[in-house]
Design a protein around this motif. Structure first.
Motif, short mmCIF file in Angstrom:
data_model
loop_
_atom_site.label_atom_id
_atom_site.label_comp_id
_atom_site.label_asym_id
_atom_site.label_seq_id
_atom_site.Cartn_x
_atom_site.Cartn_y
_atom_site.Cartn_z
N GLN A 130 71.32 4.32 -20.23
CA GLN A 130 72.53 5.09 -19.94
C GLN A 130 73.25 4.57 -18.70
O GLN A 130 74.44 4.79 -18.53
CB GLN A 130 72.21 6.58 -19.82
N ASN A 131 72.48 3.90 -17.84
CA ASN A 131 73.12 3.19 -16.73
C ASN A 131 73.77 1.94 -17.31
O ASN A 131 73.08 1.04 -17.79
CB ASN A 131 72.07 2.82 -15.68
N PRO A 132 75.10 1.85 -17.27
CA PRO A 132 75.78 0.71 -17.91
C PRO A 132 75.44 -0.63 -17.29
O PRO A 132 75.66 -1.68 -17.91
CB PRO A 132 77.27 1.04 -17.72
N GLU A 133 74.88 -0.62 -16.10
CA GLU A 133 74.52 -1.88 -15.46
C GLU A 133 73.22 -2.46 -16.01
O GLU A 133 72.91 -3.63 -15.79
CB GLU A 133 74.39 -1.68 -13.95
N VAL A 134 72.44 -1.64 -16.70
CA VAL A 134 71.16 -2.11 -17.23
C VAL A 134 71.42 -2.99 -18.45
O VAL A 134 72.04 -2.57 -19.41
CB VAL A 134 70.24 -0.93 -17.61
N LYS A 135 70.94 -4.25 -18.36
CA LYS A 135 71.13 -5.21 -19.45
C LYS A 135 69.91 -5.26 -20.38
O LYS A 135 70.05 -5.44 -21.58
CB LYS A 135 71.37 -6.62 -18.89
N TYR A 136 68.75 -5.19 -19.79
CA TYR A 136 67.51 -5.26 -20.58
C TYR A 136 66.39 -4.60 -19.80
O TYR A 136 66.49 -4.37 -18.58
CB TYR A 136 67.15 -6.72 -20.92
N ILE A 137 65.32 -4.28 -20.54
CA ILE A 137 64.16 -3.61 -19.94
C ILE A 137 62.92 -4.44 -20.26
O ILE A 137 62.73 -4.85 -21.41
CB ILE A 137 64.00 -2.19 -20.52
N HIS A 138 62.11 -4.68 -19.25
CA HIS A 138 60.80 -5.27 -19.49
C HIS A 138 59.78 -4.14 -19.61
O HIS A 138 59.75 -3.25 -18.77
CB HIS A 138 60.39 -6.18 -18.33
N VAL A 139 58.97 -4.21 -20.67
CA VAL A 139 57.92 -3.22 -20.86
C VAL A 139 56.60 -3.88 -20.48
O VAL A 139 56.27 -4.96 -20.98
CB VAL A 139 57.88 -2.73 -22.32
N ARG A 140 55.89 -3.23 -19.56
CA ARG A 140 54.61 -3.75 -19.09
C ARG A 140 53.53 -2.69 -19.26
O ARG A 140 53.81 -1.50 -19.26
CB ARG A 140 54.68 -4.12 -17.59
N SER A 141 52.30 -3.16 -19.35
CA SER A 141 51.16 -2.26 -19.30
C SER A 141 51.01 -1.81 -17.85
O SER A 141 50.96 -2.63 -16.95
CB SER A 141 49.90 -3.01 -19.76
N THR A 142 50.95 -0.51 -17.63
CA THR A 142 50.79 -0.03 -16.25
C THR A 142 49.39 -0.34 -15.73
O THR A 142 49.21 -0.72 -14.58
CB THR A 142 51.07 1.48 -16.17
N GLU A 143 48.39 -0.22 -16.61
CA GLU A 143 47.00 -0.46 -16.19
C GLU A 143 46.75 -1.92 -15.85
O GLU A 143 46.22 -2.25 -14.80
CB GLU A 143 46.04 -0.04 -17.31
N ALA A 144 47.15 -2.83 -16.76
CA ALA A 144 46.87 -4.25 -16.56
C ALA A 144 48.01 -4.95 -15.82
O ALA A 144 47.82 -6.00 -15.23
CB ALA A 144 46.63 -4.93 -17.91
N GLY A 145 49.20 -4.37 -15.87
CA GLY A 145 50.36 -4.98 -15.22
C GLY A 145 51.02 -6.07 -16.03
O GLY A 145 52.03 -6.62 -15.62
N TYR A 147 53.03 -8.18 -18.86
CA TYR A 147 54.27 -8.08 -19.64
C TYR A 147 53.94 -7.94 -21.12
O TYR A 147 53.09 -8.65 -21.65
CB TYR A 147 55.11 -9.34 -19.41
N LEU A 148 54.65 -7.03 -21.81
CA LEU A 148 54.41 -6.82 -23.24
C LEU A 148 55.58 -7.30 -24.10
O LEU A 148 55.40 -8.14 -24.97
CB LEU A 148 54.14 -5.33 -23.50
N PHE A 149 56.76 -6.75 -23.86
CA PHE A 149 57.94 -7.17 -24.62
C PHE A 149 59.19 -6.70 -23.89
O PHE A 149 59.10 -6.01 -22.87
CB PHE A 149 57.91 -6.62 -26.06
N ARG A 150 60.35 -7.09 -24.46
CA ARG A 150 61.62 -6.75 -23.82
C ARG A 150 62.44 -5.86 -24.73
O ARG A 150 62.32 -5.94 -25.96
CB ARG A 150 62.36 -8.05 -23.54
#
Ligand SMILES: [Zn+2]
Length: 154
Positions: A130-145, A147-150
């Protein structure tokens, strides 16, 4: 109508690692073994079946397609060929209800917001977009840290 699409690791990257057994751009050797625990493949986004399927563990920069500076870290893919997840617009099933970190980036790879969540993934991601400045999101595992996908804005 969803505001994002799920983007997995490109097939050319997965194939390069399988062919060379090395991390693309880094040259460190990839490690091959039978999966022992929870190991999500970054290419098909399915879990690599423990005690059954083999994985490749290697160093990957999830920013290699989107910007600099790099932020390399360890990732898994299936050691054998698999089908890349393409164009999904809902949050992948296998990752729901897990502790995840959603890092929302804007232009110039600027980190705009980070949320640590467990559950409610779709709504949380939509909220970040909803923030128009956000282009993409990185999804990470919080436990392991790791990167999973975008998630890319559509
Ligand atoms: Zn796979």
């Amino acid at each position: 109508m969803n505001s994002f699409q799920v983007v997995a690791m490109p097939t050319e990257v997965a194939n390069a690692v399988r062919a060379t057994q090395k991390a693309p751009g880094y040259g460190f050797p990839a490690h091959r073994e039978v999966a022992a625990g929870r190991a999500p493949c970054r290419h098909c986004l399915q879990l690599i079946r423990p005690h059954e399927e083999e994985l490749l563990l290697f160093t990957y920069d999830p920013f290699r397609e989107v910007g600099e500076p790099p932020l390399p870290g360890p990732v898994y893919i299936h050691a054998e060929r698999c089908e890349r997840t393409v164009g999904e617009s809902s949050f992948p099933e296998q990752y729901r209800g897990r502790p995840l970190t959603l890092a929302a980036y804007g232009d110039q790879r600027t980190l705009l917001e980070e949320r640590r969540i467990t559950g409610d993934e779709q709504k949380q991601a939509e909220g970040l977009f909803q923030n128009p400045e956000v282009k993409y999101i990185h999804v990470r595992s919080t436990e392991a840290g790791c990167y999973l996908f975008r998630l890319d804005r559509v």
